[in-house]
Design a protein around this motif. Structure first.
Motif, PDB file in Angstrom:
ATOM      1  N   ASN A  28       6.578   9.456  15.720  1.00 29.07           N
ATOM      2  CA  ASN A  28       6.374   8.605  17.029  1.00 29.07           C
ATOM      3  C   ASN A  28       7.312   7.405  16.636  1.00 29.07           C
ATOM      4  N   GLY A  29       7.848   7.238  15.673  1.00 27.83           N
ATOM      5  CA  GLY A  29       9.010   6.335  15.295  1.00 27.83           C
ATOM      6  C   GLY A  29       9.044   6.019  14.038  1.00 27.83           C
ATOM      7  N   ILE A  30       9.947   4.875  13.755  1.00 29.90           N
ATOM      8  CA  ILE A  30      10.023   4.172  12.339  1.00 29.90           C
ATOM      9  C   ILE A  30       9.434   2.862  12.570  1.00 29.90           C
ATOM     10  N   TRP A  31       8.637   2.520  11.269  1.00 32.29           N
ATOM     11  CA  TRP A  31       8.185   0.906  11.283  1.00 32.29           C
ATOM     12  C   TRP A  31       8.510   0.598   9.697  1.00 32.29           C
ATOM     13  N   PHE A  32       8.317  -0.701   9.598  1.00 32.39           N
ATOM     14  CA  PHE A  32       8.425  -1.216   8.095  1.00 32.39           C
ATOM     15  C   PHE A  32       7.546  -2.505   7.989  1.00 32.39           C
ATOM     16  N   GLY A  33       7.075  -2.910   6.680  1.00 29.87           N
ATOM     17  CA  GLY A  33       6.423  -3.981   6.544  1.00 29.87           C
ATOM     18  C   GLY A  33       6.195  -4.140   5.075  1.00 29.87           C
ATOM     19  N   ILE A  34       5.248  -4.999   4.767  1.00 31.45           N
ATOM     20  CA  ILE A  34       4.701  -5.559   3.170  1.00 31.45           C
ATOM     21  C   ILE A  34       3.453  -5.209   3.066  1.00 31.45           C
ATOM     22  N   ARG A  35       3.427  -4.395   1.656  1.00 31.46           N
ATOM     23  CA  ARG A  35       1.901  -3.928   1.750  1.00 31.46           C
ATOM     24  C   ARG A  35       1.054  -5.087   1.211  1.00 31.46           C
ATOM     25  N   PRO A  70       4.245 -14.018  13.679  1.00 39.05           N
ATOM     26  CA  PRO A  70       4.563 -14.469  14.826  1.00 39.05           C
ATOM     27  C   PRO A  70       3.755 -13.564  15.772  1.00 39.05           C
ATOM     28  N   GLU A  71       3.169 -14.112  16.973  1.00 39.79           N
ATOM     29  CA  GLU A  71       2.425 -13.390  17.709  1.00 39.79           C
ATOM     30  C   GLU A  71       3.008 -12.393  18.441  1.00 39.79           C
ATOM     31  N   ASN A  72       2.692 -11.199  18.795  1.00 37.99           N
ATOM     32  CA  ASN A  72       3.424 -10.243  19.811  1.00 37.99           C
ATOM     33  C   ASN A  72       4.637  -9.534  19.194  1.00 37.99           C
ATOM     34  N   THR A  73       5.045 -10.145  17.911  1.00 34.02           N
ATOM     35  CA  THR A  73       6.206  -9.453  17.321  1.00 34.02           C
ATOM     36  C   THR A  73       5.630  -8.788  15.826  1.00 34.02           C
ATOM     37  N   VAL A  74       5.034  -9.315  14.939  1.00 35.63           N
ATOM     38  CA  VAL A  74       4.514  -8.838  13.737  1.00 35.63           C
ATOM     39  C   VAL A  74       3.008  -8.761  13.734  1.00 35.63           C
ATOM     40  N   CYS A  75       2.784  -7.486  13.171  1.00 35.90           N
ATOM     41  CA  CYS A  75       1.109  -7.206  13.145  1.00 35.90           C
ATOM     42  C   CYS A  75       0.792  -7.255  11.502  1.00 35.90           C
ATOM     43  N   SER A  76      -0.352  -7.086  11.373  1.00 32.86           N
ATOM     44  CA  SER A  76      -1.033  -7.147   9.967  1.00 32.86           C
ATOM     45  C   SER A  76      -2.360  -5.936  10.219  1.00 32.86           C
ATOM     46  N   SER A  77      -2.586  -5.359   9.137  1.00 32.85           N
ATOM     47  CA  SER A  77      -3.904  -4.451   9.021  1.00 32.85           C
ATOM     48  C   SER A  77      -4.505  -4.644   7.606  1.00 32.85           C
ATOM     49  N   ALA A  78      -5.357  -3.727   7.308  1.00 31.96           N
ATOM     50  CA  ALA A  78      -5.766  -3.547   6.323  1.00 31.96           C
ATOM     51  C   ALA A  78      -4.971  -3.167   5.006  1.00 31.96           C
ATOM     52  N   ASN A  79      -3.919  -2.262   5.402  1.00 29.02           N
ATOM     53  CA  ASN A  79      -3.121  -1.897   4.406  1.00 29.02           C
ATOM     54  C   ASN A  79      -1.829  -2.609   4.199  1.00 29.02           C
ATOM     55  N   TYR A  80      -1.584  -3.818   5.459  1.00 27.00           N
ATOM     56  CA  TYR A  80      -0.140  -4.403   5.303  1.00 27.00           C
ATOM     57  C   TYR A  80      -0.477  -5.742   5.615  1.00 27.00           C
ATOM     58  N   LYS A  81       0.146  -6.614   4.829  1.00 29.11           N
ATOM     59  CA  LYS A  81       0.208  -8.092   5.187  1.00 29.11           C
ATOM     60  C   LYS A  81       0.963  -8.310   6.393  1.00 29.11           C
ATOM     61  N   ALA A  82       1.878  -7.488   6.788  1.00 27.29           N
ATOM     62  CA  ALA A  82       2.800  -7.888   7.933  1.00 27.29           C
ATOM     63  C   ALA A  82       3.639  -6.418   8.109  1.00 27.29           C
ATOM     64  N   TRP A  83       3.655  -6.067   9.406  1.00 27.90           N
ATOM     65  CA  TRP A  83       4.486  -4.869   9.846  1.00 27.90           C
ATOM     66  C   TRP A  83       4.964  -5.014  11.281  1.00 27.90           C
ATOM     67  N   ARG A  84       5.925  -4.207  11.435  1.00 27.19           N
ATOM     68  CA  ARG A  84       6.421  -4.482  12.845  1.00 27.19           C
ATOM     69  C   ARG A  84       7.320  -3.106  13.093  1.00 27.19           C
ATOM     70  N   TRP A  85       7.163  -2.616  14.255  1.00 21.90           N
ATOM     71  CA  TRP A  85       7.957  -1.420  14.708  1.00 21.90           C
ATOM     72  C   TRP A  85       9.442  -1.746  14.792  1.00 21.90           C
ATOM     73  N   PHE A  86      10.163  -0.695  14.271  1.00 19.30           N
ATOM     74  CA  PHE A  86      11.700  -0.826  14.469  1.00 19.30           C
ATOM     75  C   PHE A  86      12.149  -0.275  15.697  1.00 19.30           C
ATOM     76  N   LYS A  87      11.807   1.147  15.809  1.00 19.04           N
ATOM     77  CA  LYS A  87      12.145   1.823  17.321  1.00 19.04           C
ATOM     78  C   LYS A  87      10.907   2.671  17.325  1.00 19.04           C
ATOM     79  N   ILE A 113      19.797  -5.705  10.985  1.00 18.32           N
ATOM     80  CA  ILE A 113      19.500  -6.798  11.879  1.00 18.32           C
ATOM     81  C   ILE A 113      18.095  -6.975  11.737  1.00 18.32           C
ATOM     82  N   ASP A 114      17.412  -5.915  12.369  1.00 18.60           N
ATOM     83  CA  ASP A 114      15.924  -5.996  12.539  1.00 18.60           C
ATOM     84  C   ASP A 114      15.242  -6.279  11.007  1.00 18.60           C
ATOM     85  N   VAL A 115      15.594  -5.790  10.142  1.00 22.72           N
ATOM     86  CA  VAL A 115      14.839  -6.034   8.768  1.00 22.72           C
ATOM     87  C   VAL A 115      14.969  -7.510   8.484  1.00 22.72           C
ATOM     88  N   LYS A 116      16.421  -7.986   8.674  1.00 21.98           N
ATOM     89  CA  LYS A 116      16.512  -9.449   8.438  1.00 21.98           C
ATOM     90  C   LYS A 116      15.647 -10.372   9.344  1.00 21.98           C
TER      91      LYS A 116
END
Length: 775
Positions: free
Chosen positions: A692-699, A710-727, A756-759
């Motif tokens: 479905n695509g590519i995403w990245f995050g901090i475990r 930040p709300e609506n741009t970065v998410c968290s989950s049981a496995n990731y402190k923070a993650w977001r979709w690239f595309k 740019i998106d990673v930074k």
């Protein structure tokens, strides 16, 4: 209950009173001649008896038990009659060979054994007792007895009489050359307290339910389910003498023959067919699927006589109520089964697993429907002898309908009701007007089409029949049927030959050619949409039935195109056609609009990367393409090994270049279903891709401190402190080319966007980028 067992009783001791074999017992069977297993057992049994009679060993004959009967003034054998009868015949043989030399005790007690309710067996036993001079018989004792003036040939209608003669012949074969002194020694041993031929004996209390004891172990084996059923059936149901006679004569012989073919015991075949008859009567007459299925289907005898519990007699209520119909069914099957089976066998599809004979063993639900249809045919023809030609025409249509319908316990009632509608006469007229329900509607439509094309044309029907039996079609030949309203047998043969030229050696059981499969896929159209799934698999012969959808739909489109190509005179060789089709498709693709190219890029990829795709296709185990449609995009996977394993799937798209550009250091991304990698520069950043695509995050287990989300741009989950979709899927454009942009230019732009998106992500979660580089 105080039913005490008396140990080590000799037959001589048991014969101090009367012993009667009741009429509900099955025939004496240890003399059967068409069962190698019984023959071997018989000869070994005689050897054991002789050894015991000689005093060389102990032969324990197992438990015999029964009830006291005041009318018969003796012991009525509930279980053990087979062994009792064999032992009695051995004693009788010695007495008759010795004549006046035999002890008075043995001679006298032999008249205490007899048959209750079996006239022929009783009369024959009386004849044996009256016969003398057995010592003069050199060859067959059975022939000697049959040639007696006092022997009645009508006795041979009783299998018990025939089997007693066989057993006596077998005993005579073992002892005919033995001296009188040796015979006398054995006879004296048999009447002594030290006799080694012994039974355990139990007389049931008068208040005991003797049916409860039918399940007791006898010689290490329970009574057969058939023996239990037969006793209960004959004791509970009022039957005519003719019905009783057929149970142990003509019907028994029939099931004996089927058991021999199936290498089963006769009782297993007999009881299984009784159960099957009770099953369809119960379902048809009461719609009580659950009760009859649970009571009979779950208790199916699987070759072993005693591997199931006895079915409650209530399950046979409809069989009992319809005993007259049951008698006619069994009479008809006994006489006509071989003729019916020959017709059924002549119309079986190649490789068909639904064999009619399995109705006597472990039938599928389809075979049950076969059996019911055949019984209905018999009933609708008033149980007349089978007209083979008439039945052939009727069965061909019925077989196609049943065999191509998925039948199980959930729909068997509706199938039975639909079979009830089918007439024995005028089946073609019926099918042309019948409502397309319960049976496969696809098969219904095909049968109607074939009827309209072939009515009255036996030559064309014969051509259809041969094609239906082909392993590719198994009754469904819509792949070959013409669009025209008429066709001759010769034209149909020509169509079949052209199909063989196109397919044989390219897509069959022995080979699946990548080029052939790729050409088939060019017949994908946008309207196929979400219907595509697992388009081509290794079991090629199963993919020519249009009811199953793809790839049969593609193959039919290609075949129709091939026929038009032949008719146009452009060529005459199937290999030439495939080359022509590939070339024409690529021309057509180049002229398509951008949106249409997006939908067909996956096919173009198979041509543009033909060598690579062929290599993986040929190496793959299942040779399975999976084509999925998602909005205005189509993706194509080639299953390489097993689902979700690494190096599993070749994605025929731009996905490889996209992933390897965004995640430096990743190799063979196109061979993975999904995967994640640590970023080669930012050591705590984990980059993940899937379909479905590519995403990245901090475990969660990393040392990185995420300061904000930040709300609506970065998410968290049981496995990731923070993650977001690239595309996502659409943005990445895995599955088609960008309009007006070369792939190399797109990848450069994509890599810039990713960096740019990673930074931006690090800034959003409040992390200093310098702390997360590899320096």
């Amino acid at each position: 209950m105080s039913n005490n067992i008396e140990k080590n009783k000799t037959l001589y001791q048991l014969l101090q009173g009367n012993i009667a074999v009741p009429d509900y017992q099955r025939d004496y069977a240890q003399g059967r001649i068409n069962d190698k297993k019984i023959e071997d057992t018989r000869l070994k049994f005689i050897d054991d008896i002789i050894a015991a009679a000689c005093g060389k060993s102990i032969t324990h004959m197992g438990l015999v038990y029964g009830s006291a009967n005041s009318t018969l003034k003796g012991f009525v054998a509930v279980d053990g009659q087979q062994r009792l009868t064999t032992a009695y015949l051995f004693h009788l043989y010695l007495a008759k060979r010795l004549g006046r030399d035999v002890s008075e005790e043995l001679s006298r007690c032999l008249s205490h054994f007899g048959w209750h309710g079996r006239m022929y067996a009783s009369e024959f036993t009386e004849l044996l007792l009256s016969f003398d001079n057995w010592s003069e018989v050199e060859d067959s004792l059975g022939t000697y007895l049959r040639e007696s003036a006092n022997y009645f040939t009508v006795w041979e209608k009783d299998p018990t009489v025939n089997n007693m003669l066989v057993m006596l012949d077998a005993i005579h074969g073992k002892l005919k050359n033995v001296s009188s002194d040796f015979l006398l020694k054995m006879a004296n041993n048999l009447v002594s307290d030290k006799c080694g031929l012994v039974f355990d004996y139990m007389l049931l209390d008068k208040d005991t339910d003797e049916f409860l004891y039918q399940k007791m172990n006898s010689r290490g084996r329970d009574l057969t389910t058939y023996e239990l059923f037969k006793q209960k059936f004959q004791s509970e149901v009022t039957l005519s003498e003719a019905f009783k006679t057929k149970i142990d004569n003509s019907w028994l012989c029939f099931f004996d023959n089927k058991a021999f073919v199936l290498k089963l015991e006769t009782d297993v075949c007999y009881q299984n067919y009784i159960n099957e008859t009770a099953l369809f009567l119960g379902i048809r007459n009461t719609n009580d699927n659950f009760s009859y299925v649970s009571a009979i289907e779950d208790s199916k005898l699987k070759g072993n006589r005693t591997d199931v519990g006895f079915i409650p007699f209530e399950a046979y209520s409809e069989l009992v109520k319809n005993k007259d119909l049951v008698e006619r069914i069994f009479d008809w099957i006994t006489i006509n089964f071989d003729c019916v089976e020959s017709v059924v066998a002549s119309l079986e599809y190649k490789g068909e697993t639904n064999q009619l004979l399995s109705i006597f063993n472990i039938p599928t639900w389809s075979v049950r429907a076969f059996n019911y249809a055949i019984v209905q045919y018999a009933q609708k023809t008033d149980f007349s002898p089978v007209d083979k030609d008439h039945f052939w025409l009727w069965w061909r249509l019925v077989h196609n309908l049943i065999a191509n319908t998925n039948i199980d316990s959930n729909n068997i009632f509706n199938i039975i009701k639909k079979i009830d509608e089918v007439p024995a006469e005028g089946i073609e007229d019926y099918l042309m007007e019948a409502k397309e329900e319960y049976f496969s509607s696809f098969q219904f439509k095909e049968e109607k089409l074939k009827i309209s094309l072939s009515r009255g044309n036996r030559e064309l029907i014969s051509v259809f029949t041969n094609l239906e039996k082909d392993v590719r079609f198994k009754g469904q030949i819509s792949m070959l049927l013409p669009d025209e309203e008429t066709i001759t047998a010769d034209e149909m043969v020509r169509i079949a030959k052209n199909f063989e030229c196109l397919v044989a050696g390219r897509y069959d059981a022995s080979i699946i050619d990548f080029s052939f499969v790729r050409t088939c896929l060019t017949f994908y159209v946008e309207e196929d949409g979400e219907g595509l799934n697992k388009v081509f698999m290794g079991n090629a012969p199963s993919h020519f039935r249009l009811e199953d959808g793809f790839p049969a739909v593609f193959i039919k489109r290609m075949f129709r195109d091939y026929l038009h190509w032949l008719a146009s005179g452009k060529g005459c060789d199937a290999g030439e056609y495939l080359v022509y089709r590939d070339r024409e498709w690529m021309k057509q693709y180049d002229q398509l609009s951008y949106d249409r190219k997006k939908m067909l890029y996956w096919v173009k990829f198979l041509y543009a990367n033909g060598d690579m795709c062929k290599e993986y296709f040929d190496r793959s185990r299942d040779k399975t393409f999976l084509v999925k449609v998602n909005g205005d995009m189509v993706c194509c996977w080639l299953y390489h090994k097993s689902y979700r394993n690494e190096e599993d799937i070749l994605i025929g798209t731009r996905r490889k270049e996209v992933i390897e550009t965004c995640i430096p250091g990743v190799e063979n991304a196109s061979l993975r279903h999904e995967g994640g990698f640590q970023h080669p520069i930012y050591k705590y950043l984990f980059v993940y891709f899937d379909l479905n695509g590519i995403w990245f995050g901090i475990r969660q287990n990393s040392d990185c401190e995420v300061k904000m989300l930040p709300e609506n741009t970065v998410c968290s989950s049981a496995n990731y402190k923070a993650w977001r979709w690239f595309k996502g899927l659409g943005e990445l454009n895995y599955y088609y080319e960008h309009e007006g942009e070369a792939l190399a230019d797109y990848l450069v732009r994509l890599k810039e966007e990713f960096d740019i998106d990673v930074k931006r992500f690090f800034q959003q979660i409040g992390v200093n980028l310098d702390n997360f580089n590899g320096r």
